[in-house]
Design a protein around this motif. Structure first.
Motif, mmCIF file in Angstrom:
data_model
loop_
_atom_site.group_PDB
_atom_site.id
_atom_site.type_symbol
_atom_site.label_atom_id
_atom_site.label_comp_id
_atom_site.label_asym_id
_atom_site.label_seq_id
_atom_site.Cartn_x
_atom_site.Cartn_y
_atom_site.Cartn_z
ATOM 1 N N ALA A 130 0.823 -1.215 0.000
ATOM 2 C CA ALA A 130 0.000 0.000 0.000
ATOM 3 C C ALA A 130 0.857 1.265 0.000
ATOM 4 O O ALA A 130 0.615 2.175 -0.804
ATOM 5 N N PHE A 131 1.838 1.359 0.891
ATOM 6 C CA PHE A 131 2.653 2.577 0.943
ATOM 7 C C PHE A 131 3.457 2.793 -0.340
ATOM 8 O O PHE A 131 3.465 3.905 -0.877
ATOM 9 N N PRO A 132 4.147 1.766 -0.857
ATOM 10 C CA PRO A 132 4.871 2.002 -2.117
ATOM 11 C C PRO A 132 3.966 2.414 -3.273
ATOM 12 O O PRO A 132 4.344 3.245 -4.096
ATOM 13 N N ILE A 133 2.759 1.864 -3.333
ATOM 14 C CA ILE A 133 1.827 2.240 -4.396
ATOM 15 C C ILE A 133 1.449 3.705 -4.274
ATOM 16 O O ILE A 133 1.494 4.458 -5.250
ATOM 17 N N VAL A 134 1.088 4.125 -3.062
ATOM 18 C CA VAL A 134 0.701 5.523 -2.846
ATOM 19 C C VAL A 134 1.884 6.448 -3.124
ATOM 20 O O VAL A 134 1.728 7.500 -3.757
ATOM 21 N N ALA A 135 3.076 6.055 -2.689
ATOM 22 C CA ALA A 135 4.265 6.893 -2.911
ATOM 23 C C ALA A 135 4.575 7.031 -4.402
ATOM 24 O O ALA A 135 4.907 8.125 -4.872
ATOM 25 N N LEU A 136 4.473 5.942 -5.144
ATOM 26 C CA LEU A 136 4.760 6.005 -6.581
ATOM 27 C C LEU A 136 3.716 6.825 -7.330
ATOM 28 O O LEU A 136 4.059 7.581 -8.249
ATOM 29 N N VAL A 137 2.458 6.696 -6.942
ATOM 30 C CA VAL A 137 1.407 7.497 -7.574
ATOM 31 C C VAL A 137 1.637 8.975 -7.272
ATOM 32 O O VAL A 137 1.547 9.828 -8.160
ATOM 33 N N PHE A 138 1.949 9.298 -6.020
ATOM 34 C CA PHE A 138 2.219 10.690 -5.649
ATOM 35 C C PHE A 138 3.392 11.250 -6.453
ATOM 36 O O PHE A 138 3.296 12.324 -7.050
ATOM 37 N N LEU A 139 4.483 10.511 -6.481
ATOM 38 C CA LEU A 139 5.673 10.980 -7.193
ATOM 39 C C LEU A 139 5.401 11.119 -8.684
ATOM 40 O O LEU A 139 5.795 12.123 -9.310
ATOM 41 N N GLY A 140 4.723 10.151 -9.263
ATOM 42 C CA GLY A 140 4.408 10.212 -10.689
ATOM 43 C C GLY A 140 3.532 11.399 -11.041
ATOM 44 O O GLY A 140 3.787 12.111 -12.017
ATOM 45 N N LEU A 141 2.504 11.641 -10.231
ATOM 46 C CA LEU A 141 1.626 12.776 -10.503
ATOM 47 C C LEU A 141 2.336 14.108 -10.288
ATOM 48 O O LEU A 141 2.098 15.071 -11.017
ATOM 49 N N TYR A 142 3.200 14.167 -9.300
ATOM 50 C CA TYR A 142 3.942 15.401 -9.047
ATOM 51 C C TYR A 142 4.885 15.720 -10.213
ATOM 52 O O TYR A 142 4.905 16.841 -10.729
ATOM 53 N N VAL A 143 5.627 14.720 -10.658
ATOM 54 C CA VAL A 143 6.552 14.927 -11.782
ATOM 55 C C VAL A 143 5.771 15.241 -13.047
ATOM 56 O O VAL A 143 6.153 16.126 -13.826
ATOM 57 N N TRP A 144 4.670 14.552 -13.267
ATOM 58 C CA TRP A 144 3.840 14.806 -14.437
ATOM 59 C C TRP A 144 3.300 16.230 -14.414
ATOM 60 O O TRP A 144 3.263 16.924 -15.434
ATOM 61 N N GLY A 145 2.886 16.696 -13.239
ATOM 62 C CA GLY A 145 2.416 18.065 -13.108
ATOM 63 C C GLY A 145 3.502 19.082 -13.397
ATOM 64 O O GLY A 145 3.271 20.108 -14.046
ATOM 65 N N LEU A 146 4.716 18.799 -12.919
ATOM 66 C CA LEU A 146 5.833 19.710 -13.186
ATOM 67 C C LEU A 146 6.190 19.731 -14.664
ATOM 68 O O LEU A 146 6.482 20.791 -15.234
ATOM 69 N N LEU A 147 6.186 18.561 -15.292
ATOM 70 C CA LEU A 147 6.528 18.486 -16.709
ATOM 71 C C LEU A 147 5.470 19.135 -17.596
ATOM 72 O O LEU A 147 5.788 19.594 -18.699
ATOM 73 N N SER A 148 4.241 19.185 -17.123
ATOM 74 C CA SER A 148 3.191 19.805 -17.917
ATOM 75 C C SER A 148 3.196 21.327 -17.800
ATOM 76 O O SER A 148 2.413 21.996 -18.465
ATOM 77 N N GLY A 149 4.070 21.845 -16.954
ATOM 78 C CA GLY A 149 4.205 23.293 -16.835
ATOM 79 C C GLY A 149 3.341 23.921 -15.760
ATOM 80 O O GLY A 149 3.176 25.139 -15.729
ATOM 81 N N ALA A 150 2.775 23.119 -14.878
ATOM 82 C CA ALA A 150 1.946 23.660 -13.803
ATOM 83 C C ALA A 150 2.831 24.309 -12.745
ATOM 84 O O ALA A 150 4.030 24.022 -12.645
ATOM 85 N N VAL A 151 2.246 25.189 -11.967
ATOM 86 C CA VAL A 151 2.951 25.806 -10.852
ATOM 87 C C VAL A 151 3.325 24.696 -9.864
ATOM 88 O O VAL A 151 2.497 23.819 -9.587
ATOM 89 N N PRO A 152 4.571 24.679 -9.358
ATOM 90 C CA PRO A 152 4.989 23.570 -8.484
ATOM 91 C C PRO A 152 4.076 23.351 -7.278
ATOM 92 O O PRO A 152 3.817 22.207 -6.900
ATOM 93 N N GLU A 153 3.587 24.437 -6.691
ATOM 94 C CA GLU A 153 2.702 24.278 -5.532
ATOM 95 C C GLU A 153 1.386 23.607 -5.924
ATOM 96 O O GLU A 153 0.840 22.797 -5.172
ATOM 97 N N LEU A 154 0.881 23.939 -7.093
ATOM 98 C CA LEU A 154 -0.364 23.331 -7.564
ATOM 99 C C LEU A 154 -0.147 21.855 -7.894
ATOM 100 O O LEU A 154 -0.992 21.007 -7.573
ATOM 101 N N ALA A 155 0.989 21.549 -8.519
ATOM 102 C CA ALA A 155 1.303 20.150 -8.823
ATOM 103 C C ALA A 155 1.438 19.343 -7.529
ATOM 104 O O ALA A 155 0.975 18.203 -7.446
ATOM 105 N N LEU A 156 2.055 19.964 -6.511
ATOM 106 C CA LEU A 156 2.213 19.285 -5.227
ATOM 107 C C LEU A 156 0.862 19.055 -4.557
ATOM 108 O O LEU A 156 0.598 17.976 -4.011
ATOM 109 N N ALA A 157 -0.011 20.057 -4.614
ATOM 110 C CA ALA A 157 -1.339 19.925 -4.010
ATOM 111 C C ALA A 157 -2.162 18.851 -4.716
ATOM 112 O O ALA A 157 -2.810 18.025 -4.058
ATOM 113 N N ARG A 158 -2.128 18.838 -6.033
ATOM 114 C CA ARG A 158 -2.883 17.819 -6.782
ATOM 115 C C ARG A 158 -2.366 16.422 -6.474
ATOM 116 O O ARG A 158 -3.148 15.485 -6.245
ATOM 117 N N ALA A 159 -1.044 16.273 -6.484
ATOM 118 C CA ALA A 159 -0.463 14.960 -6.206
ATOM 119 C C ALA A 159 -0.755 14.542 -4.770
ATOM 120 O O ALA A 159 -1.034 13.365 -4.499
#
Length: 86
Positions: A13-42
């Motif tokens: 459970a923890f590794p799955i949640v951690a990987l999803v969080f990290l993936g969404l955060y990096v994806w948000g950053l790569l899409s050009g979103a504001v880092p704080e918004l990407a962090l909040a979404r992830a």
């Protein structure tokens, strides 16, 4: 000791949640979103996934306990029948 499937699932459970969080955060950053918004979404997605996993593990535990209780009831019934026949 009985095997409980949720124990094995809980280890992942923890590794799955951690990987999803990290993936969404990096994806948000790569899409050009504001880092704080990407962090909040992830973070919200990770917290939501953690809640869903916790709820799912509770369901699996309830099913396993129900099956175990049915097995005990069936074995008690078989013992009663065998005792009444002798």
């Amino acid at each position: 000791m009985r095997f409980i499937p949720s124990d094995q699932l809980a280890r992942f459970a923890f590794p799955i949640v951690a990987l999803v969080f990290l993936g969404l955060y990096v994806w948000g950053l790569l899409s050009g979103a504001v880092p704080e918004l990407a962090l909040a979404r992830a973070g919200l997605a990770g917290a939501g996934l953690a809640l869903l996993l916790r709820f799912g593990l509770g369901i699996v535990d309830a099913i396993v306990i129900g099956i175990a209780l049915e097995e005990v009831a069936a074995s008690d019934a078989a013992t009663d029948v065998a005792a009444n026949q002798s």
